[in-house]
Design an enzyme around this catalytic site. Structure first.
Site, short mmCIF file in Angstrom:
data_model
loop_
_atom_site.label_atom_id
_atom_site.label_comp_id
_atom_site.label_asym_id
_atom_site.label_seq_id
_atom_site.Cartn_x
_atom_site.Cartn_y
_atom_site.Cartn_z
N ASN A 101 -7.23 -32.21 85.40
CA ASN A 101 -7.96 -31.57 86.50
C ASN A 101 -8.68 -30.35 85.98
O ASN A 101 -8.04 -29.48 85.40
CB ASN A 101 -6.98 -31.13 87.60
CG ASN A 101 -7.68 -30.28 88.65
OD1 ASN A 101 -8.57 -30.76 89.36
ND2 ASN A 101 -7.30 -29.01 88.75
N GLU A 102 -9.95 -30.29 86.16
CA GLU A 102 -10.71 -29.05 85.93
C GLU A 102 -10.50 -28.45 84.54
O GLU A 102 -10.53 -27.24 84.35
CB GLU A 102 -10.28 -28.02 86.99
CG GLU A 102 -11.33 -27.05 87.36
CD GLU A 102 -10.94 -26.16 88.55
OE1 GLU A 102 -10.01 -25.36 88.42
OE2 GLU A 102 -11.59 -26.26 89.59
N CYS B 192 -5.02 -28.01 90.83
CA CYS B 192 -4.26 -27.32 89.77
C CYS B 192 -2.80 -27.71 89.74
O CYS B 192 -2.12 -27.48 88.73
CB CYS B 192 -4.35 -25.81 89.98
SG CYS B 192 -5.98 -25.14 89.72
#
Ligand code: AHR
Length: 655
Positions: free
Chosen positions: A370-371, A239
């Protein structure tokens, strides 16, 4: 998210008496080569969470060295000295650098200055040399002397030095000295004796950094990574790539060049969890992209940067760069390729060379976001992919599929990416799940298409009951369940090309998230059982999958056994990995089938404990670690009793 009931899970797990049938032989066809195992199969996920970078692997001992935290003197305390008289100011000089604050010390009488507390103390070592540096200039006619002292927890001075002949120009000064005692929670005093001195970038490093590099890394922590023989190093997260909002996203360009010019910003894990609030968590970027590339090179791992794609964390602000503002984000990604691989006559290639690495870093992979999830992500991904396929078709692109491995966001993105097959090489799946989920998902990849988009299991960890016990770290239960699931990753190496446990590091006094792979304090490091499971896989990787079956079935939980097998064609070794998750000893007969012969002896590495909640600590680091034993084969048969709750890796030499 609803928390799983760990108590129930543990009971179910402890008392699971499956139908263990020792009679059925387990067949391993060691000449039936199946999928190729990529050299990248087992890697490392690094994120600056839990004090992994500042206060962790980055060996700097001074916290808030350039006074740029929100509170400029956080980490610093004014020295109380009787009969001293003086004052200080926090000055801000915008044009000076990206880090505009500095401190003015004025001493009229006695000794005037500050103490730095380090990152939950400073880890000091007896007989170790310490390198101190500071940017300073004197003001006025008096010539102050600067004194540096290291203190132990009883306030005894265990190392000191002085700097004099300070000039009125800003300049960096350096001095080295030896410490006389071991101290896990040391501090540093810094004071002047007379006059006025401006100070900035106050720094203290031990000399024994990894490869003795200046601005270096803690060698004990890097050694733990090198011992994993990782196939790749994913950085900088996580994150942290996204940031709470876009203003604090990770911008790699601000993490390279002289350390004093790398702009300090807040760490997003500073405020993320109110229960583990960490107000003194910032990013100095002393460990920046150059250092990450160097680290990857040092430990033989492919560098794998994840780049912000114009999206802040969707759990936080969900801030998006508008599509017409995406250009600079894509340019950052293109320039990163130039920084890593470009010739030294290019702008960014020259910066790499000036930092000490004219040779390219050979970047081959890049993660876009990311994600992330949703159609906003796809729109942005498409723009990155279009540019990269045209300008850098040699770079393998990794797409995100959200934070969960089985929800609608995940399915939506997998379906959409399947329609874009040529535009994405790997998809980054994340799972932080309970023990039952891990066992059930040992078959997860059996139906993935090895000819399709490859899987990057980019963040995973079994979350066992440790979250309910504040003293507990990473339990054997969680590691055993990961070992079981990982047989499925390995068996399906045709579809799964990269895997990494997450997060990697945690400081025992400063963590925000657990479980984590490696725990440390200011002087020590300890591998969790999960670390040893990862290491058993990565150091017994092999070049090809070979079948291991019982009754013509893969072993995916029958009789509580989970297994996979590989051959290393170069080392001529057969590796058999088998987890016994039952509470009983399981006698097994392996029939090893193949035309070429086997050498009669081999080895087995076993981790086992019926106490599932056991874990390693700094005080007791070897509660659960692999034990190596010799094994003897009878012809092509291996008879062995698998201990209850055990993970075993057999190494059998082939002729
Ligand atoms: O590994 C900790 C966090 O988990 C990562 O930063 C994020 O990608 C995931 O949600």
């Amino acid at each position: 998210m609803k928390k799983p009931c760990f108590f129930v899970i543990i009971l179910a797990f402890l008392f699971s008496f499956h139908n263990v049938n020792a009679q059925t032989p387990i067949i391993v066809n060691y000449e039936d080569y199946q999928a190729v195992i990529q050299p990248t199969m087992w890697g490392i996920f690094f994120e600056d969470i839990n004090f992994a970078a500042d206060g962790g692997i980055y060996a700097e001992l001074v916290k808030n060295r350039s006074f740029e935290f929100y509170k400029p003197l956080m980490g610093w305390k004014r020295l109380k000295r009787e009969d001293s008289k003086g004052d200080y100011y926090i000055l801000n000089h915008d044009e000076m650098s990206e880090n505009p604050r500095f401190v003015r010390l004025e001493c009229e009488e006695g000794e005037y200055g500050f103490e730095n507390e380090g990152f939950r103390g400073m880890g000091l070592k007896k007989d170790m040399e310490y390198n101190f540096s500071i940017w300073a200039r004197k003001m006025g006619d008096n010539s102050p002397m600067l004194v540096i002292e290291l203190l132990d927890s009883t306030n005894k001075i265990v190392g000191s030095s002085t700097i004099s002949n300070l000039t009125s120009e800003w300049k960096q000064y350096k001095t080295s000295f030896t410490c006389s005692a071991d101290e896990p929670k040391g501090r540093m005093n810094l004071y002047i004796t007379q006059g006025t001195l401006d100070i900035d970038m106050v720094s203290l490093f031990p000399k024994d950094t990894w490869k003795q590099r200046e601005n270096g890394l803690r060698s004990d922590l890097v050694q733990m990574l090198a011992d994993l023989e990782p196939g790749f190093l994913r950085f900088p997260g996580g994150c942290i790539v996204e940031g709470h909002d876009l203003s604090v996203r990770y911008q790699w360009k601000k993490s390279v060049g002289p350390v004093e010019d790398r702009k300090v910003i807040v760490n997003r894990w500073n405020t993320e969890f109110m229960k583990r609030h960490t107000p003194d968590y910032f990013q100095s970027f002393g460990l920046g992209f150059y250092e990450y590339f160097l680290l990857a090179e040092d430990i033989g791992a492919e560098p794998l940067p994840i780049i912000n794609c114009g999206m802040a964390c969707q759990f936080n602000t969900k801030e998006l760069a508008t599509m017409d503002q995406l250009g600079p984000y894509i340019q950052d990604a293109l320039d990163l390729v130039e920084f890593a691989n470009g010739s030294t006559d290019t702008k960014w290639g020259k910066i790499r060379a000036d930092m000490g690495h004219p040779e390219p870093f050979n970047l081959k992979y890049m993660g876009i976001g990311n994600e992330q999830w949703g159609k906003q992500y796809l729109e942005r991904y498409d723009e990155f992919a279009k540019t990269f396929r045209e300008k850098h078709p040699e770079i393998k692109l990794i797409g995100a599929v959200g934070p969960s491995p089985d929800d609608s966001r995940f399915r939506f993105l997998w379906d959409e990416f399947k329609k874009r097959e040529g535009e994405v090489d790997l998809l980054d799946e994340h799972y932080y799940k309970n023990p039952d989920w891990f066992l059930a998902n040992a078959t997860r990849y059996d139906n993935y298409d090895p000819g399709g988009i490859k899987v990057f299991a980019g963040e995973y960890a079994c979350h066992g009951p440790e979250n309910n016990d504040p003293t507990s770290r990473n339990t054997w239960l969680s590691a055993l369940c990961e070992a079981a699931l990982m047989t499925g990753l390995e068996r399906n190496a045709g579809a799964v090309n990269m895997c990494s446990y997450a997060p990697l590091f945690a400081h025992v006094d400063a963590w925000q998230w657990r479980p984590d792979l490696i725990w440390f304090d200011n002087l020590h490091v300890v591998g969790t059982p999960n670390y040893y499971v990862q290491k058993l896989y990565s150091t017994h990787k092999g070049t090809n999958v070979v079948p291991i079956t019982s009754n013509d079935q893969n072993l995916t939980g029958q009789d509580s056994l989970y297994a996979s097998a590989t051959v290393d064609a170069n080392k001529k070794l057969l590796y058999v990995k088998i987890a016994n998750t039952s509470g009983q000893t399981v006698p097994v007969n392996f029939d090893l089938e193949g035309k070429s012969g086997l050498k009669g002896t081999g080895k087995v590495n076993t981790m086992s404990s019926q106490e599932l909640l056991i874990y390693n600590t700094i005080e007791k680091p070897a509660q659960i670690v692999p034990i190596v034993k010799e094994i003897k084969l009878k012809g092509k048969t291996l008879t062995y009793s698998l201990e209850p709750k055990s993970f075993n890796v057999f190494e059998i030499p082939l002729k």
